[in-house]
Design a protein around this motif. Sequence first.
Motif, PDB file in Angstrom:
ATOM      1  N   ALA A 135       0.829  -1.202   0.000  1.00  0.00           N
ATOM      2  CA  ALA A 135       0.000   0.000   0.000  1.00  0.00           C
ATOM      3  C   ALA A 135       0.868   1.258   0.000  1.00  0.00           C
ATOM      4  O   ALA A 135       0.555   2.245  -0.688  1.00  0.00           O
ATOM      5  CB  ALA A 135      -0.924  -0.005   1.217  1.00  0.00           C
TER       6      ALA A 135
ATOM      7  N   ALA B  86       2.270   1.667  -3.509  1.00  0.00           N
ATOM      8  CA  ALA B  86       1.244   2.198  -4.419  1.00  0.00           C
ATOM      9  C   ALA B  86       1.056   3.696  -4.207  1.00  0.00           C
ATOM     10  O   ALA B  86       0.884   4.452  -5.174  1.00  0.00           O
ATOM     11  CB  ALA B  86      -0.072   1.453  -4.212  1.00  0.00           C
TER      12      ALA B  86
ATOM     13  N   THR C 160      -0.967  -2.408  -6.079  1.00  0.00           N
ATOM     14  CA  THR C 160      -2.321  -2.607  -5.557  1.00  0.00           C
ATOM     15  C   THR C 160      -2.738  -4.070  -5.668  1.00  0.00           C
ATOM     16  O   THR C 160      -3.383  -4.615  -4.757  1.00  0.00           O
ATOM     17  CB  THR C 160      -3.310  -1.720  -6.319  1.00  0.00           C
TER      18      THR C 160
ATOM     19  N   GLN D 116      -3.777  -6.552  -2.541  1.00  0.00           N
ATOM     20  CA  GLN D 116      -4.991  -7.355  -2.460  1.00  0.00           C
ATOM     21  C   GLN D 116      -4.672  -8.835  -2.270  1.00  0.00           C
ATOM     22  O   GLN D 116      -5.407  -9.548  -1.576  1.00  0.00           O
ATOM     23  CB  GLN D 116      -5.839  -7.142  -3.719  1.00  0.00           C
TER      24      GLN D 116
ATOM     25  N   ALA E  19      -8.891  -5.616  -8.934  1.00  0.00           N
ATOM     26  CA  ALA E  19      -7.592  -4.961  -9.070  1.00  0.00           C
ATOM     27  C   ALA E  19      -6.808  -5.512 -10.252  1.00  0.00           C
ATOM     28  O   ALA E  19      -6.136  -4.759 -10.978  1.00  0.00           O
ATOM     29  CB  ALA E  19      -6.793  -5.120  -7.777  1.00  0.00           C
TER      30      ALA E  19
ATOM     31  N   ARG F 155      -5.618  -3.433 -13.492  1.00  0.00           N
ATOM     32  CA  ARG F 155      -4.207  -3.410 -13.898  1.00  0.00           C
ATOM     33  C   ARG F 155      -4.050  -3.816 -15.359  1.00  0.00           C
ATOM     34  O   ARG F 155      -3.312  -3.164 -16.114  1.00  0.00           O
ATOM     35  CB  ARG F 155      -3.403  -4.356 -13.006  1.00  0.00           C
TER      36      ARG F 155
END
Length: 398
Positions: free
Chosen positions: A67, A70, A206, A210, A281, A285
Amino acid sequence: SGGIGAATAERLSREGLGGRTWGAACWIGHECGSFAVTLADGEVLTGSQLLFSGGKVGAGLAAAKSARQAAHYGRDQSAQDIAYHVKQAYLDALYTRRLWEVAASAVQEAKDQLHQVQLLHQAGTRAEYDLLRAQVDAANQEPALVQAANNYDIAMLDLKRLINVPLEQPLALTTALITDDGMIPVVADSGITAGGSPALAAADATVRMQQDLLRVAKADRWPTLSVSSTFSEQAFPSEIFPFNAPLLRNWNAAVTLSIPIFHGLRTEGEVELYRAQLAQAEAQRDQLREQNARDVAQAVAEMRRTQVLLLARGATVDQAGQARHIAQVRYTNGLATQLEVSDARLLLEQAQVNQAQAMRDYLTSIAQLERALGRPVAVEQRPIQEIRRTISGEESHP
């Protein structure tokens, strides 16, 4: 950083030192209504360590790191977007300044033409109609000059706003849009490939976050094992002030094994939730990767198109300059009219405006390519004639 700190703290041992306590406890005796007062004073030191949690702590720490990555990539992408908008505003300022220079040159040429016609009219070789037409032509150039100056001022205000400069502070542009040495910037980087933008790196981070959050949710299915220990010293004084009372020491340790049996399907619900967020996610992407490849290809194609257009506009300016010179010579020798001279000057002015716009579009396409790639590209100055020969050779050998 806060998420990483919380995850790290979950892994480390926990220790605590209780403060000095002093109080009274009332105990109900065997007889109804009777009670006794016991004074207590002591200190407590506790510690605990998590030994096994099914990988939940490690996955949480990895998710927090992803995180943060990102967020850093998002900050880099925002910085690149700001740099692109500043470049675009700077090129717009150069473009409007060039239009102002073209308009000022047209006004000066119209005035010079008017002065020449006045001399020829005084000598009796030009009619009154030629003089009136030259006067009207010179006056018609003034509004275009005022408009060009106003557009340049507005472009400079936009540039100052983007670079956070006070509007009243003077700002000078140190580069020229069109140079006199016949050189233009050319991208020298041959290895142009997509996939390096900070936005795409943020999307990858990201996805990793996840994935780690899904591991955290799955870890709730496993039991947890921890060890704890407590050391205390406690006194039971018989007086109000317990400072001289003897302390009694106590130490105990415990190993705790917690096995999840039934949580009302909470764990399964969280697993499905994080699995869906992971799929979303990954789709975002992949979509961003395809969009980035398209942006890079489109920027390369736009750069090549504007480069060819720029070369053509430069050749048109040379031809229009020669035509204007010939028309001026013919008019001086009485072989051309005032209308031909005005038309030649207007064609030169329009060719110079088109060249400035082509240069602005070409430099903007290079900035768009750098934005799509997520990095600067190597640029070198090359002569226009050399580039024309290179392009002509490529067109003759498909």
